[in-house]
Write a protein that holds these residues in place. Sequence first.
Motif, mmCIF file in Angstrom:
data_model
loop_
_atom_site.group_PDB
_atom_site.id
_atom_site.type_symbol
_atom_site.label_atom_id
_atom_site.label_comp_id
_atom_site.label_asym_id
_atom_site.label_seq_id
_atom_site.Cartn_x
_atom_site.Cartn_y
_atom_site.Cartn_z
ATOM 1 N N ARG B 37 0.854 -1.197 0.000
ATOM 2 C CA ARG B 37 0.000 0.000 0.000
ATOM 3 C C ARG B 37 0.878 1.232 0.000
ATOM 4 O O ARG B 37 1.708 1.398 0.886
ATOM 5 N N ARG B 38 0.672 2.085 -0.973
ATOM 6 C CA ARG B 38 1.507 3.282 -1.087
ATOM 7 C C ARG B 38 0.641 4.505 -1.348
ATOM 8 O O ARG B 38 -0.240 4.479 -2.198
ATOM 9 N N VAL B 39 0.919 5.564 -0.616
ATOM 10 C CA VAL B 39 0.276 6.854 -0.868
ATOM 11 C C VAL B 39 1.347 7.912 -0.633
ATOM 12 O O VAL B 39 1.968 7.942 0.429
ATOM 13 N N SER B 40 1.569 8.767 -1.623
ATOM 14 C CA SER B 40 2.555 9.822 -1.415
ATOM 15 C C SER B 40 1.918 10.961 -0.636
ATOM 16 O O SER B 40 0.842 11.410 -0.978
ATOM 17 N N PRO B 41 2.572 11.417 0.429
ATOM 18 C CA PRO B 41 2.027 12.568 1.156
ATOM 19 C C PRO B 41 2.338 13.851 0.388
ATOM 20 O O PRO B 41 3.145 13.842 -0.544
ATOM 21 N N ALA B 42 1.722 14.948 0.783
ATOM 22 C CA ALA B 42 2.011 16.231 0.136
ATOM 23 C C ALA B 42 3.308 16.824 0.679
ATOM 24 O O ALA B 42 4.016 17.535 -0.024
ATOM 25 N N ALA B 43 3.590 16.520 1.936
ATOM 26 C CA ALA B 43 4.817 17.049 2.532
ATOM 27 C C ALA B 43 5.233 16.174 3.698
ATOM 28 O O ALA B 43 4.401 15.526 4.326
ATOM 29 N N VAL B 44 6.543 16.161 3.931
ATOM 30 C CA VAL B 44 7.075 15.493 5.120
ATOM 31 C C VAL B 44 7.807 16.542 5.936
ATOM 32 O O VAL B 44 8.592 17.313 5.381
ATOM 33 N N VAL B 45 7.523 16.590 7.221
ATOM 34 C CA VAL B 45 8.273 17.506 8.086
ATOM 35 C C VAL B 45 9.015 16.698 9.128
ATOM 36 O O VAL B 45 8.533 15.659 9.591
ATOM 37 N N LEU B 46 10.213 17.185 9.459
ATOM 38 C CA LEU B 46 11.075 16.445 10.398
ATOM 39 C C LEU B 46 11.442 17.353 11.578
ATOM 40 O O LEU B 46 12.503 17.956 11.595
ATOM 41 N N PRO B 47 10.557 17.457 12.553
ATOM 42 C CA PRO B 47 10.788 18.366 13.688
ATOM 43 C C PRO B 47 11.897 17.864 14.604
ATOM 44 O O PRO B 47 12.270 16.693 14.548
#
Lengths: 405, 483
Positions: B37-47
Amino acid sequence: MASVAPELVLFAELVGAAHVRAADASDAVGGVVPSLVVSPADEDEVASVLSAATARGLAVVARGGGTKIDWGSPPERCDVVLSTSRIEGIVDHEPADLVCVVRAGTTLSHLQKTLASAPGFRQRLMLDPPQGDAATIGGMLATAASGPLRTRFGTPRDLVIGASFVLSDGTVGRSGGKVVKNVAGFDVAKLLIGSLGTLAIVTEVAFRLHPLPAASSTVAFESRSVLELCEFAARVGRLQVTPSVVDLHWPEGVVVVRFDSSEQGAAVQAERVTRDIGGRNLTPDDGAALTASRAGSPWTGAGAVAAVATLPARAGEFLSSMSATCDAVAWRPLLGTGEMRFAPEALETVRTAVRTAGGRLAIRRGDVFVSGDADDDVAVDLMRSVKRQLDPARTLSPGRQVGGI
Amino acid sequence: MLDRAFLETLRAIVGDDGMITATPALQTYACDGLTGRRVSPAAVVLPLTTAEVAEIVRACAEAQVPFVARGAGTGLSGGALPVADGVVIGLSRMRAILDIDLDNHQVTVQPGVTNLEVSKAVRPLGYFYAPDPSSQQVCTIGGNVAENSGGAHCLKYGFTTHHVLGATFVTADGRIARLGGAVRDAAGYDLLGMVIGSEGTLGIVTEVVLRIVRVPESTETVLAAFATMGDAGEAVSRIIAAGITPAAIEMMDRLAIQACEEIVHAGYPDCGAALIVELDGPAVESAAFLRDVLDICAASGATETRVAASEAERALIWKARKAAFASMGRISPNYYVQDGVIPRTRLRDVLEQIGALSATYGLRVANVFHAGDGNLHPLVLYDNSEPGAGERALQLAGLILDACITAGGSITGEHGVGSDKACYMPKMFSPGSISVMGRVRDAFDARDLCNPGKALPTPRLCGEVPGMYRPHAIEMSGLAERL
Ligand SMILES: Cc1cc2nc3c(=O)[nH]c(=O)nc-3n(C[C@H](O)[C@H](O)[C@H](O)COP(=O)(O)OP(=O)(O)OC[C@H]3O[C@@H](n4cnc5c(N)ncnc54)[C@H](O)[C@@H]3O)c2cc1C
C-alpha cells in the motif's frame, strides 16, 4: 430525587421487584444517601437500568463489595446504587492457557478459590488489594486497587486482557479478548481501570493468570531508621533477583522481601540478599506469620488513610519526614507507592510534605475524600472530553474523578 | 495539493532541512513495512522538538490538513501510511536519550530513539529495556508506543504498555500534555494506557519515560528439534502447565528453518519444527527449569536438544530466528506476513488448519511465531508475476485470521490493525464495541485529522476493499463476539 415510588416501580419492571429496594443510610456513597438500590442480573439488565436512569436524569453509582465505595471524591449526586451482586460467577477458566473470564460482581476471594482448585493446576490472579476478601472484580478495577504483589505483577491494568462494559446510554461494548497477547482495537479497558465508575459499568473481565509458586522465601530487615530501611530496599532493587514483594512497614521498622519461585530459586535469592546486603532469612512459618501480621496495614486502626506516590529515590527523605506524623505506613519502595494512616488533623502536614517531595496524594479514608490532584490541565481537559463522549449526561458517579469529572 | 501558504508555515517551523516536498524524496515515505500500500504525502516535516511538533500539529489543525506520525516505518499494518494531500510528521530526528536515572530504574528518551539504542545505553550499567521486537535495530520507541509492540521476551516481561511510565504527548489540536510520569499513580483516567497501542490515532508522543529492568544473572537457551509442529506444540503446553514461565518460547516450521539457514547458517537441525526456549533468572533457578524443560521436550518426542554453551551460540540461535522475515526473500519472490493470536492450547489444531489452507490454495506458508503466547506469524509465499497470486495470498492470509478468531483469538498480536486490518475489526468486535472505540477517538481528535482511517473501520475505507475483506453476515450478527 423527588419521590421514590414511581422510580421504584420503573426499575422493578426492568429487574424484578425483588431486586429493587429503597436505600437507607448504610447505602451512602461518600456521605451521599441514594434513593434506591437496584440489582440487575446481567449485562442486558444493566443496559436497561442505565438507559432508564439516563433518560430520567438520575445519577447512578455502581457498587460491588462496598469495600472501597468511598474511594474518590464524594459524588455530586447519587440517586441509584447499582449493585453488581447478581452479576456473579466465573464464565470461563482455561488453566492450560492461564486465563479466566469472570463476571464483575464476583468476589476476588471466590475467584482465587476457584482458580486454586482446578485439578492438575496451581494458579491464581496475582492481585491482592486491601480488603481483598470481600472486594469484587468490578470494584477492584474501578479503583485500580493493588497490594504487595504489585512490585512484581503490577496493578489491574497489567493483568486485565479484556473487558465487557455498558455505557450510560445502554451501549454494550467489549475491548481486548481472552488471549494474553492482543493489540486489536482500542484498549478501552485501560480507561475504565481506575475510572472510579465514572465512564461505564464493567460487567465481565478477562485476566491473565500466573502459576502459583512452588516455594517462597522471606527476608526481613529491621531498623529504627526509615532512611536505612529505604536504602536496604533500594539495594535489593539493584541485585539480580526478582522479588514478588518488597514492602516497608512503619512504625514496625521492617522491610519484608519475599521471593516466590522454585524451591531452590526462592532460597538462593533470599540468601543472596542476606549475604550481600543484610537482613535475616525467616523460616517459612515466621515468614508467613510476618506477612499475615502486616496484611491489613495501614488500614487497621482509626484515622485517615491516603495513597501516596513519590519518585522511588525520594521516598527515604519523604518517609523520614513523615515518621512522626503517620501512625502507620505500608510502602512499596521499589515503586515509590504506598498507603499511610494518620490523624485527620495531620492532613495538611501530609499534603504539604507530599507536595514538597513532588509526589501525589489521594485520600482513601477520612473526613474528606479526594481522588487526587490533577497535575496537567491539558490532560484533565482530555479526561473531560472522554467523559463527554462516553457519559455525556453525567449519569455515572458524577464528580467522583479529578477535576469534578 | 496543499496550498503554498500552508507549506510556508510548516517551513517556518522546521526550516529547509526539516522539510521535504519534492516528489522523489516523498516516495520514500509512501509506505511502511506493508509495502503493497503506497500513498505519497504532500509534505514530510522532520521536527526536532516537542514545541515544533505542537506547532506543526496546530498548523495542520487550523488548515484542516490530516497528519500522520512516522517513526522508522517498519510497521507491518500500514499504520504510518500517509494520507494523500496530508502531512507526514517524521520523528526520526528526535533521537536523543535525554536521561538515564538508575536510582529510579528509568530512562527518558525522544520518540525517534531506536528500541535497541535504549538497551545498548543501559546494558553496561547492568540493565536492559525488556520489549524486544525483532525489528529492534531499526524501529523507534515512538512506533513501539503507538503499536504496543512486543517481542520474543514479552512472554515473561510483558509488552510496551508494561514498560512505559510516562509520556509527553501532543494532542490532535496541538496542545502539550504530560501523561503518567516517573511518579506513579497519576490521578484521573489512564490516558497513557489508552494512547499506548492506539496506532498514532490519538496524538503524537514526543518524549517517553521507560522502565528499565535489571539484567538477569543467567540465561539458558535450548534449541529443540521435533518431527512435527504438533509435538513441538505439545511441549509448549506442557512447559506452561508445569508452571514454568520461560523468558521466551519461539517456534519455527521446516520451511522457516530452511529459509533462515540459507542466510544465517546457524546450524539448526533439519526437522519438522524447532523450538527455542529461553530461561533466565538466578543461575540455580534457570538451571533447574532448564532440566525440567529438557525432560518435557524429551517426553514430547524431541528428536534432538541443544543447549547454547556460550553467548556466541545463543546469539546465533536468535540471529536465525530474528532473520525469519527477511530470509523469506531467499525462498520466495514475494511474501505476506500475517499476525494472529490463538489460545496457546489451540496451537496444534490451528496449525493443521493453516496446513490445509496452504494445500487448498497451492501456496506455501512458512510458520515462525511466539509460541509461548500463541502469537502466530504465518508467512504466505507467492509470486507476484503469477496472475492472481497476490490476491490468492491475501485471501489465504485472511482465512488464517478467521481460524484465529474462531479459536477464540485475535486478528493481531503485535503488528496492529493499521490500514491493513481495519475492515477485519467487525469480525472481532460488535458494532457497539467499535462505536465505543470511535467515541474514544473522537474524545481525542474530534476532527479526525490525526492518522485518519487507521485502527478502526470506516464505511468509506471498508466499502472500497474487495469482497474478501468484508465481514460475513454471521460474524456481524455477533456470533463471533464472545469474550
Ligand atoms: C522485520 C520486522 C520484524 C518485526 N518484528 C516485530 C516484533 O517482533 N514485534 C512487534 O511488535 N513488531 C514487529 N515489527 C513491526 C514494527 O517494527 C513495530 O510495529 C514497530 O513498533 C514500528 O516502529 P516504527 O518506528 O517503525 O513505526 P512506524 O512504522 O513508523 O509507525 C508505526 C505506527 O506508529 C505511529 N507512530 C510512530 N511514531 C509515533 C509517535 N512518536 N507518536 C505517535 N505515533 C507514532 C505511526 O503513525 C504508525 O501508526 C516488525 C517489523 C519488521 C519489518
